[in-house]
Design an enzyme around this catalytic site. Structure first.
Site, PDB file in Angstrom:
ATOM      1  N   ALA A  14       0.834  -1.201   0.000  1.00  0.00           N
ATOM      2  CA  ALA A  14       0.000   0.000   0.000  1.00  0.00           C
ATOM      3  C   ALA A  14       0.867   1.249   0.000  1.00  0.00           C
ATOM      4  CB  ALA A  14      -0.922   0.026   1.222  1.00  0.00           C
ATOM      5  N   TYR A  15       0.302   2.324  -0.494  1.00  0.00           N
ATOM      6  CA  TYR A  15       0.887   3.655  -0.350  1.00  0.00           C
ATOM      7  C   TYR A  15       0.320   4.206   0.955  1.00  0.00           C
ATOM      8  CZ  TYR A  15       2.102   8.523  -1.413  1.00  0.00           C
ATOM      9  OH  TYR A  15       2.619   9.800  -1.367  1.00  0.00           O
ATOM     10  N   THR A  16       1.164   4.318   1.975  1.00  0.00           N
ATOM     11  CA  THR A  16       0.673   4.669   3.315  1.00  0.00           C
ATOM     12  C   THR A  16       1.220   5.997   3.838  1.00  0.00           C
ATOM     13  OG1 THR A  16       2.452   3.390   4.338  1.00  0.00           O
ATOM     14  CG2 THR A  16       0.357   2.256   3.966  1.00  0.00           C
ATOM     15  N   THR A  55      -8.133   0.010   5.957  1.00  0.00           N
ATOM     16  CA  THR A  55      -7.782   0.955   7.009  1.00  0.00           C
ATOM     17  C   THR A  55      -8.996   1.618   7.648  1.00  0.00           C
ATOM     18  OG1 THR A  55      -6.644   3.084   7.382  1.00  0.00           O
ATOM     19  CG2 THR A  55      -7.495   2.678   5.176  1.00  0.00           C
ATOM     20  N   TYR A  80      -5.488   9.432   1.114  1.00  0.00           N
ATOM     21  CA  TYR A  80      -5.147   8.051   1.485  1.00  0.00           C
ATOM     22  C   TYR A  80      -6.413   7.220   1.716  1.00  0.00           C
ATOM     23  CZ  TYR A  80      -3.821   4.154   4.508  1.00  0.00           C
ATOM     24  OH  TYR A  80      -3.693   2.907   5.073  1.00  0.00           O
ATOM     25  N   LYS A  84      -7.848   4.025  -0.590  1.00  0.00           N
ATOM     26  CA  LYS A  84      -8.040   2.688  -0.025  1.00  0.00           C
ATOM     27  C   LYS A  84      -9.493   2.231  -0.171  1.00  0.00           C
ATOM     28  CE  LYS A  84      -5.544   0.378   1.999  1.00  0.00           C
ATOM     29  NZ  LYS A  84      -4.718  -0.771   1.527  1.00  0.00           N
ATOM     30  N   TRP A 105      -3.834   1.591  13.567  1.00  0.00           N
ATOM     31  CA  TRP A 105      -2.765   1.852  14.540  1.00  0.00           C
ATOM     32  C   TRP A 105      -1.808   0.654  14.657  1.00  0.00           C
ATOM     33  CZ3 TRP A 105      -4.654   5.031  19.363  1.00  0.00           C
ATOM     34  CH2 TRP A 105      -5.447   6.101  18.936  1.00  0.00           C
TER      35      TRP A 105
END
Length: 237
Positions: A14-16, A55, A80, A84, A105
């Site tokens: 993922a791009y987080t 998420t 973000y 997602k 978290w």
């Protein structure tokens, strides 16, 4: 995919970079949305189950008087979260055997995370301010991975919320980290407004584990227990 012919694909990529995503919009969607689509199409071609790790940022965090359940309305506030959620929708559209697992978290031995950051800054600075008006549920990677494996061995497809049980603020989490590790820090609670960031954070993103309960899976352990095991793993206890 054609060569390996997997039975199950666990999509962890993922791009987080939550703040950077606000300016790198295309890149975030390329990875989190187009990437999810590509895997869904590939999984269908080989008949594989697909586990998509999502998420709590798919919710706006404005609170409902209770933790979010799996089929509550989503309303992501940043790039973000939107990317997602778009990935979730493509997987639901294109995959016939999917598990969407929203978590929050996350901390574990690999990569950077809140626990490691707190220990580092606590030792370096001795005095810290930590946000006390963002509430959620920590998740230990070991417990999450075990759940994903249990889930993937079934055909109980759908959306799941998976975090360690219990709810806390970032300040509560930090306080527990320092108490259990024995690191002496002067810790002060503060507000989100005191630390402005490019991307909005959900103020309340605690998640209910209704799907885990109704499908007969064991709840993940309390987050305090998970933290103790992680600190022991890291040699901090």
């Amino acid at each position: 995919m054609k060569e390996i012919q997997p039975d199950v694909i666990v999509h962890c990529a993922a791009y987080t970079a939550v703040d950077l995503a606000e300016t790198e919009v295309d890149k975030a969607f390329e990875v989190n949305t187009d990437g999810a689509r590509n895997l869904a199409v590939a999984a269908e071609k080989v008949g594989a189950k697909l586990v998509y790790v999502s998420t709590d940022y798919v919710f706006d965090g404005k609170g409902m008087g209770r933790p979010y359940q799996e089929y509550d309305a989503t309303n992501p506030q940043g790039v973000y979260g939107r990317s997602k959620l778009a990935g979730e929708r493509l997987i639901q559209t294109l995959s016939s055997k999917y598990f969407i697992v929203r978590t929050s978290w996350v901390f574990g031995s690999n990569g950077n995370n809140f626990v490691k950051t707190m220990l580092k800054f606590g030792r370096e600075r001795g005095k810290l301010k930590v946000v006390n008006d963002q509430v959620g549920s920590p998740t230990y990677t070991v417990d999450l991975a075990r759940f994903l494996l249990d889930l993937a061995s079934t055909e109980k497809y759908g959306i799941y919320h998976a975090s360690n049980t219990g709810i806390c603020s970032w300040y509560d989490f930090a306080k527990e980290i320092f108490e259990r590790s024995g690191v002496k820090v002067e810790l002060t609670p503060c507000t989100t407004e005191e630390f402005p960031r490019p991307a909005p954070r959900p103020a309340y993103s605690a998640m209910d584990h209704m799907a885990i309960r109704t499908n007969g899976f064991a709840l993940l352990p309390p987050w305090q227990d998970a933290l103790e095991r992680f600190l022991t793993e890291m040699g901090e206890v």
